[in-house]
Motif scaffolding. Structure first.
Motif, PDB file in Angstrom:
ATOM      1  N   ASN A  64     -38.494  38.148  71.683  1.00 30.86           N
ATOM      2  CA  ASN A  64     -38.239  36.795  72.183  1.00 30.86           C
ATOM      3  C   ASN A  64     -36.797  36.331  72.041  1.00 30.86           C
ATOM      4  OD1 ASN A  64     -41.104  35.649  72.836  1.00 30.86           O
ATOM      5  ND2 ASN A  64     -41.331  36.736  70.897  1.00 30.86           N
ATOM      6  N   GLY A  65     -36.046  36.870  71.081  1.00 32.96           N
ATOM      7  CA  GLY A  65     -34.641  36.492  70.920  1.00 32.96           C
ATOM      8  C   GLY A  65     -34.404  35.289  70.037  1.00 32.96           C
ATOM      9  N   TYR A  66     -35.455  34.798  69.377  1.00 28.15           N
ATOM     10  CA  TYR A  66     -35.297  33.678  68.452  1.00 28.15           C
ATOM     11  C   TYR A  66     -36.368  33.763  67.382  1.00 28.15           C
ATOM     12  CZ  TYR A  66     -39.368  31.329  70.520  1.00 28.15           C
ATOM     13  OH  TYR A  66     -40.637  31.028  70.930  1.00 28.15           O
ATOM     14  N   LEU A  67     -36.145  33.047  66.289  1.00 26.34           N
ATOM     15  CA  LEU A  67     -37.083  33.060  65.178  1.00 26.34           C
ATOM     16  C   LEU A  67     -36.941  31.747  64.417  1.00 26.34           C
ATOM     17  CD1 LEU A  67     -39.096  34.797  63.421  1.00 26.34           C
ATOM     18  CD2 LEU A  67     -37.098  35.407  62.044  1.00 26.34           C
ATOM     19  N   VAL A  68     -38.039  31.019  64.244  1.00 21.71           N
ATOM     20  CA  VAL A  68     -38.030  29.756  63.505  1.00 21.71           C
ATOM     21  C   VAL A  68     -38.508  29.996  62.078  1.00 21.71           C
ATOM     22  CG1 VAL A  68     -38.975  27.426  63.339  1.00 21.71           C
ATOM     23  CG2 VAL A  68     -38.418  28.385  65.587  1.00 21.71           C
ATOM     24  N   VAL A 190     -25.323  35.804  65.660  1.00 19.25           N
ATOM     25  CA  VAL A 190     -26.547  35.011  65.600  1.00 19.25           C
ATOM     26  C   VAL A 190     -26.185  33.557  65.310  1.00 19.25           C
ATOM     27  CG1 VAL A 190     -26.986  35.275  63.117  1.00 19.25           C
ATOM     28  CG2 VAL A 190     -28.918  34.992  64.696  1.00 19.25           C
ATOM     29  N   CYS A 191     -26.974  32.655  65.868  1.00 17.16           N
ATOM     30  CA  CYS A 191     -26.812  31.231  65.576  1.00 17.16           C
ATOM     31  C   CYS A 191     -27.890  30.791  64.599  1.00 17.16           C
ATOM     32  CB  CYS A 191     -26.904  30.402  66.853  1.00 17.16           C
ATOM     33  SG  CYS A 191     -26.741  28.611  66.570  1.00 17.16           S
ATOM     34  N   GLY A 211     -37.081  36.075  75.629  1.00 14.60           N
ATOM     35  CA  GLY A 211     -36.833  37.397  76.191  1.00 14.60           C
ATOM     36  C   GLY A 211     -35.568  37.510  77.006  1.00 14.60           C
ATOM     37  N   THR A 212     -34.913  36.396  77.315  1.00 15.23           N
ATOM     38  CA  THR A 212     -33.707  36.463  78.149  1.00 15.23           C
ATOM     39  C   THR A 212     -32.516  37.056  77.409  1.00 15.23           C
ATOM     40  OG1 THR A 212     -33.298  34.127  77.616  1.00 15.23           O
ATOM     41  CG2 THR A 212     -34.374  34.602  79.714  1.00 15.23           C
ATOM     42  N   HIS A 213     -32.627  37.225  76.089  1.00 14.15           N
ATOM     43  CA  HIS A 213     -31.555  37.870  75.338  1.00 14.15           C
ATOM     44  C   HIS A 213     -31.422  39.343  75.708  1.00 14.15           C
ATOM     45  CE1 HIS A 213     -35.151  39.081  73.253  1.00 14.15           C
ATOM     46  NE2 HIS A 213     -34.483  39.868  72.425  1.00 14.15           N
ATOM     47  N   ARG A 214     -32.444  39.887  76.371  1.00 15.87           N
ATOM     48  CA  ARG A 214     -32.390  41.296  76.761  1.00 15.87           C
ATOM     49  C   ARG A 214     -31.649  41.489  78.087  1.00 15.87           C
ATOM     50  NH1 ARG A 214     -37.918  40.887  75.084  1.00 15.87           N
ATOM     51  NH2 ARG A 214     -38.634  41.011  77.244  1.00 15.87           N
ATOM     52  N   GLY A 215     -31.196  40.386  78.700  1.00 20.80           N
ATOM     53  CA  GLY A 215     -30.443  40.470  79.944  1.00 20.80           C
ATOM     54  C   GLY A 215     -28.949  40.497  79.700  1.00 20.80           C
ATOM     55  N   HIS A 259     -30.319  34.698  69.335  1.00 22.63           N
ATOM     56  CA  HIS A 259     -29.348  35.644  69.871  1.00 22.63           C
ATOM     57  C   HIS A 259     -28.408  34.936  70.844  1.00 22.63           C
ATOM     58  CE1 HIS A 259     -27.900  39.150  72.193  1.00 22.63           C
ATOM     59  NE2 HIS A 259     -28.273  39.893  71.160  1.00 22.63           N
ATOM     60  N   PRO A 260     -27.128  35.329  70.933  1.00 23.28           N
ATOM     61  CA  PRO A 260     -26.175  34.617  71.794  1.00 23.28           C
ATOM     62  C   PRO A 260     -26.403  34.792  73.288  1.00 23.28           C
ATOM     63  CG  PRO A 260     -25.139  36.558  70.852  1.00 23.28           C
ATOM     64  CD  PRO A 260     -26.452  36.397  70.149  1.00 23.28           C
ATOM     65  N   LEU A 261     -27.263  35.728  73.698  1.00 23.52           N
ATOM     66  CA  LEU A 261     -27.591  35.865  75.119  1.00 23.52           C
ATOM     67  C   LEU A 261     -28.875  35.125  75.497  1.00 23.52           C
ATOM     68  CD1 LEU A 261     -26.677  39.601  75.880  1.00 23.52           C
ATOM     69  CD2 LEU A 261     -25.641  37.557  76.922  1.00 23.52           C
ATOM     70  N   LEU A 262     -29.573  34.569  74.523  1.00 20.34           N
ATOM     71  CA  LEU A 262     -30.789  33.827  74.818  1.00 20.34           C
ATOM     72  C   LEU A 262     -30.447  32.581  75.643  1.00 20.34           C
ATOM     73  CD1 LEU A 262     -33.903  33.585  74.144  1.00 20.34           C
ATOM     74  CD2 LEU A 262     -33.178  31.918  72.399  1.00 20.34           C
ATOM     75  N   ILE A 263     -31.097  32.422  76.768  1.00 16.60           N
ATOM     76  CA  ILE A 263     -30.881  31.233  77.590  1.00 16.60           C
ATOM     77  C   ILE A 263     -31.618  30.061  76.930  1.00 16.60           C
ATOM     78  CG2 ILE A 263     -31.293  30.164  79.834  1.00 16.60           C
ATOM     79  CD1 ILE A 263     -31.090  32.946  81.096  1.00 16.60           C
ATOM     80  N   HIS A 264     -30.888  28.977  76.710  1.00 17.30           N
ATOM     81  CA  HIS A 264     -31.462  27.815  76.031  1.00 17.30           C
ATOM     82  C   HIS A 264     -30.699  26.563  76.437  1.00 17.30           C
ATOM     83  CE1 HIS A 264     -27.988  28.798  73.536  1.00 17.30           C
ATOM     84  NE2 HIS A 264     -28.063  27.575  73.017  1.00 17.30           N
TER      85      HIS A 264
END
Length: 338
Positions: A64-68, A190-191, A211-215, A259-264
């Motif tokens: 998923n590219g993130y973790l809470v 990482v942020c 999942g957009t961090h994989r792009g 992740h820095p490529l995750l769209i948010h």
């Protein structure tokens, strides 16, 4: 005097050293679950071997590219950050290099020297109280799972999302943070983003596209919003609008790592209160700088250079790399190639 000091600091690019120790903290449950059927340890790309994340947490981040992480930062620390932010708003303290921002819709607000006029402070690396966030052992303990042991704090922000003035300018367009960063590899960045109060869809929580961090890094520019857009709030120009979105509802002290490529992005604040969060982007000191000229990041470099010229008169001598070298601070381990 402050501007000349900051300009001098930017030119010579000095860094502050520190080495806080990390604690062994047990990871809390994530904001979701993920199937383990298709994962094998050797397939992990976005996290490093560690004894902090559970296997499920690590798999969740990979997919998923993130973790809470729930309840990570204490109420006492958050109150200290809030107190210091209010001092900055009242101009009781003026940290070197700090950027104070106001929403485009309230630039002419009647609230002078108040938190009601400030929507964000960034680059607080010279403010000892706010910079404590970047050195908290409970934060670094998780950061190390993504960057490794040599950790640089690269970009700092305390965000004070205002009540929307009716023009929807309190929104933040969907974007990828890597657009702003002239260093790589992205998988060692990482942020950490911590809620300073309960945050939900009413006051403008983060929204992520899992999942957009994989792009790849997409072209960014200002969105064409009728009510106006805040300075440097670039957004991606070509994403699939039907991509699934997740709104991150968080409690005070909850922290999301992404992740820095995750769209948010984040929605508008539909309440009458101010929504506060504090964050830092961390990178491995093994990262290296890149030249962004001729890439999709060139537009943000030109904008940053223009701002540096306006503030410090450095038009011909600064680029995106210079700015980030000025901001970088070693918070754990040893400085290497960054």
């Amino acid at each position: 005097m402050e501007q000349s000091r900051a300009a001098s600091r930017l030119r010579i690019v000095l860094g502050h050293l520190g080495s806080p120790s990390a604690l062994n903290i047990v990871g809390h449950p994530t904001s979701g679950t993920v199937s383990s059927a298709s994962f094998h340890p050797q397939q992990f790309q976005y996290s490093l071997d560690n004894n902090v994340l559970t296997l499920e947490q690590r798999k969740f981040y990979e997919e998923n590219g993130y973790l809470v992480i729930k309840n990570l930062v204490s109420d006492a620390d958050i109150q200290r950050f809030r107190n210091e932010f209010e001092k900055i708003c009242r101009k009781e303290v003026k940290p070197l290099g700090l950027t104070v921002m106001r929403d485009v819709a309230i630039l002419k607000s009647e609230y002078a020297h108040s938190e009601k006029t400030v929507t964000k402070v960034q680059d607080f690396q010279e403010d000892k109280e706010l910079f404590r966030y970047c050195t908290l052992p409970e934060i670094l303990n998780y950061v190390e799972c993504f960057t490794g042991p040599n950790i640089m704090a690269m970009h700092t922000m305390l965000i004070n999302k205002p009540p929307d003035a009716g023009k929807k300018t309190s929104r933040h367009p969907l974007h990828q943070d890597l657009h702003y960063f002239p260093f790589r590899p992205s998988n060692l960045i990482v942020c950490a983003w911590t809620a300073m109060e309960p945050i939900d869809r009413n006051n403008g929580c983060l929204v992520v596209l899992p999942g957009t961090h994989r792009g790849s890094l997409k072209p960014h520019d200002y969105p064409k919003w009728e009510g106006g857009v805040n300075k440097m709030f670039h957004g991606i120009q070509d994403y699939e609008e039907n991509t699934a979105r997740v709104h991150l509802v968080m409690e005070k002290g909850d922290t999301v790592f992404f992740h820095p490529l995750l769209i948010h992005g984040s929605g508008r604040n539909k309440t009458q209160g101010f929504r506060k969060a504090i964050s830092c982007h961390f990178a491995s000191a093994d990262c290296h700088y890149i030249n962004v000229k001729g890439t999709s990041q060139e537009n943000i470099e030109k904008e940053v250079a223009g701002l540096a010229n306006k503030l410090y008169g450095l038009a011909d001598s600064v680029d995106l790399k210079d700015i980030w070298m000025f901001r970088a601070r070693l918070v754990k381990g040893e400085r290497t190639s960054l």
